[in-house]
Design an enzyme around this catalytic site. Structure first.
Site, mmCIF file in Angstrom:
data_model
loop_
_atom_site.group_PDB
_atom_site.id
_atom_site.type_symbol
_atom_site.label_atom_id
_atom_site.label_comp_id
_atom_site.label_asym_id
_atom_site.label_seq_id
_atom_site.Cartn_x
_atom_site.Cartn_y
_atom_site.Cartn_z
ATOM 1 N N HIS A 1 44.282 27.354 58.084
ATOM 2 C CA HIS A 1 42.886 27.302 58.512
ATOM 3 C C HIS A 1 42.793 27.070 60.017
ATOM 4 O O HIS A 1 42.020 27.735 60.720
ATOM 5 C CB HIS A 1 42.147 26.181 57.778
ATOM 6 N N HIS B 1 44.926 18.251 55.881
ATOM 7 C CA HIS B 1 46.217 18.376 56.556
ATOM 8 C C HIS B 1 46.569 17.144 57.400
ATOM 9 O O HIS B 1 45.711 16.327 57.753
ATOM 10 C CB HIS B 1 46.254 19.629 57.438
#
Length: 262
Positions: free
Chosen positions: A155, A214
């Site tokens: 992303h 993340h």
């Protein structure tokens, strides 16, 4: 002036500025670091955007390159042909989308390989009990396991790359003048609005990735890949005469202009 015209005027007045192209990369790096720091020190409460199945993530971010490609293709074709009138130059500029696709494919393949070679299959999300018989992520998931490896943030990479690429291509609007009575004006205005909203979605979801998902090293590497993909093309290769070239604009260097004349 209707709503579409107002939106187009707003996006032309913001995203087309030279300062935006100059400082947006730094702004994204700063927001990624700040969001990651917030995630580590003072996590935000769970929200709709922290759910991976939210609408923006499922129907936009998951297919971010497809959205970017489908809108930039007609935008580059129409604006560049209107300015140059040469089909050859238009095809040359459209090849930037092939380059972008190659960058997207290679980077995602690298990320997948890194996660594969650094990962193991576990019995639970708590990373308990390694299943040694499952040696791939796909096999692990099929058997009901949980694969954990170093997952570079796709992303962070893709949203960085797509947002910067759109802003670079929209620079052509500095040179573009269309007749309001022409269908061309309506088409380009609609594309400007769509690309403008898409850019804001990419930046917003980049921020959401920073604060919700993340680990910091994974986001740093993902963002770095996005920045390298952007700078390696628009900041270096596209300045060369044997490249697809940059969007025609008055602020270009002579080297850039010469690449369009050949």
């Amino acid at each position: 002036m209707d709503h579409v015209e107002r939106c187009a005027w707003f996006f032309r007045g913001t995203l087309v500025r030279v300062a935006v192209r100059r400082y947006l990369p730094w702004a994204m790096v700063t927001s990624m670091l700040a969001g990651s720091l917030l995630k580590e020190l003072s996590p935000l409460p769970e929200s709709y955007l922290s759910n991976k199945r939210n609408v923006l993530n499922m129907y936009f971010v998951k297919v971010a390159w497809a959205w970017t490609l489908s809108l930039l293709l007609p935008f580059i074709a129409l604006t560049n042909y209107h300015l140059t009138g040469k089909a050859g130059l238009v095809l040359r500029r459209l090849s930037t989308l092939l380059v972008g696709t190659a960058i997207w494919y290679v980077c995602t393949a690298i990320f997948s390989s890194v996660e594969h070679y650094t990962g193991s299959c576990y019995q639970s999300p708590a990373l308990e009990g390694i299943r040694k018989e499952q040696r791939s992520k796909l096999q692990c998931h099929r058997e009901g396991g949980f694969w954990h490896g170093f997952d570079i943030s796709g992303h962070s990479f893709l949203l960085t790359f797509c947002a910067l690429m759109i802003v670079e291509e929209m620079a052509v609007l500095q040179e573009l003048k269309t007749d309001r009575s022409q269908g061309l004006h309506t088409a380009i205005t609609s594309l400007v609005v769509a690309l403008g909203f898409l850019t804001f979605i990419w930046v917003w979801m980049f921020l959401c990735t920073a604060v919700y998902f993340h680990d910091l090293p994974q986001k740093v590497l993902g963002t770095l890949f996005g920045l390298l993909g952007w700078y390696g093309t628009y900041g270096f290769w596209y300045l060369k005469s044997f490249s697809p070239g940059l969007p025609p604009q008055s602020s270009s260097l002579n080297l850039k202009r010469d690449s369009y004349k050949k």
